[in-house]
Write a protein that holds these residues in place. Sequence first.
Motif, short mmCIF file in Angstrom:
data_model
loop_
_atom_site.label_atom_id
_atom_site.label_comp_id
_atom_site.label_asym_id
_atom_site.label_seq_id
_atom_site.Cartn_x
_atom_site.Cartn_y
_atom_site.Cartn_z
N ASP A 82 34.70 34.93 38.72
CA ASP A 82 35.62 35.33 37.65
C ASP A 82 35.05 36.74 37.12
N LEU A 91 39.16 32.92 40.73
CA LEU A 91 39.68 31.88 40.07
C LEU A 91 41.12 31.63 41.00
N LEU A 112 43.75 33.74 40.35
CA LEU A 112 42.87 35.50 40.18
C LEU A 112 43.67 36.74 40.98
#
Length: 315
Positions: A144, A124, A176
Amino acid sequence: MPLLIRYATEKRVDAEPEQMQPIMELTSKQLMELSSDEDRVIRLGHSSIFMQLDGKRWLIDPVFSERASPFSFIGPKRFHPTPISLKDLPKIDGVLISHDHYDHLDKATIKHLASTSTQFIVPLGVDKHLLRWGVVANKIQSLDWWESFNLGSTKITATPTQHFSGRGIFDKNETLWASYVIESQQNKIYFSGDSGYFAGFKEIGDRFGPFTLTMVETGAYDADWPTIHMTPEQSLQAHIDLRGETMMPIHNGTFDLAFHSWYEPLERIVKLANDADVKLATPMMGQGLTLKDKQLNATEYWWRTEPQREMALAL
């Protein structure tokens, strides 16, 4: 600042090779002629991997630039050329990116691949970099942790790591970071990205293992950053936690990113794996591993090219 002072003042021993490392050069023709009925993994350098799975060609964290740096004139410089040049790559079907650090996400490489029909799979937030560099939105899949994406018959699942992200002073942890579980029709493969040792490895192993091959970060460790990178001892334990059959240590052998000798991670992991009776694969850059026939227990001592390497045997 303390780290900059260390780099400026601390005495280094064999921070980089004294002579060119051996590599196996690759051609586009060789990669295009790989048998489509067997899975192959080829290490290109550092954490950059070429894979052929279910007849499709993949790259993981491809870095083809001379330096892992925002600048072309300063920053960690390659010890060796890539086994194949960026322009000579055959068509790539999928690219996995673990996080946005410069030794894993290379702007020049992505811009080159953006002109093709390659599918990009990223954690992400990393999509914002790719969009800025010319990758069209419908060719990017952001995941994710624990989310999956299928490309043909190969399933990719983003899984946790213990690390951080950021390419500048003001963007820390805005995107992320991830590891990946890669499931072809014949094999399960794990790619660690960057991570400190944590309980997540066992959780991933319990949920997805066993793995035919684990590609686990083994290098660029230091007492000053124990939570974001692993020592070789921790890398081996991560492989065991993951329920891996064969381990391939990555994140070493290409860039000077820490204070240890450039070959120390490889020497240490070889000894540890031998002592623990763990199957280890240390192919030279460009050398392929065939997963179909389990031809993976291949420890090549390609880094032992100078008498000074004998120092590492005492580790």
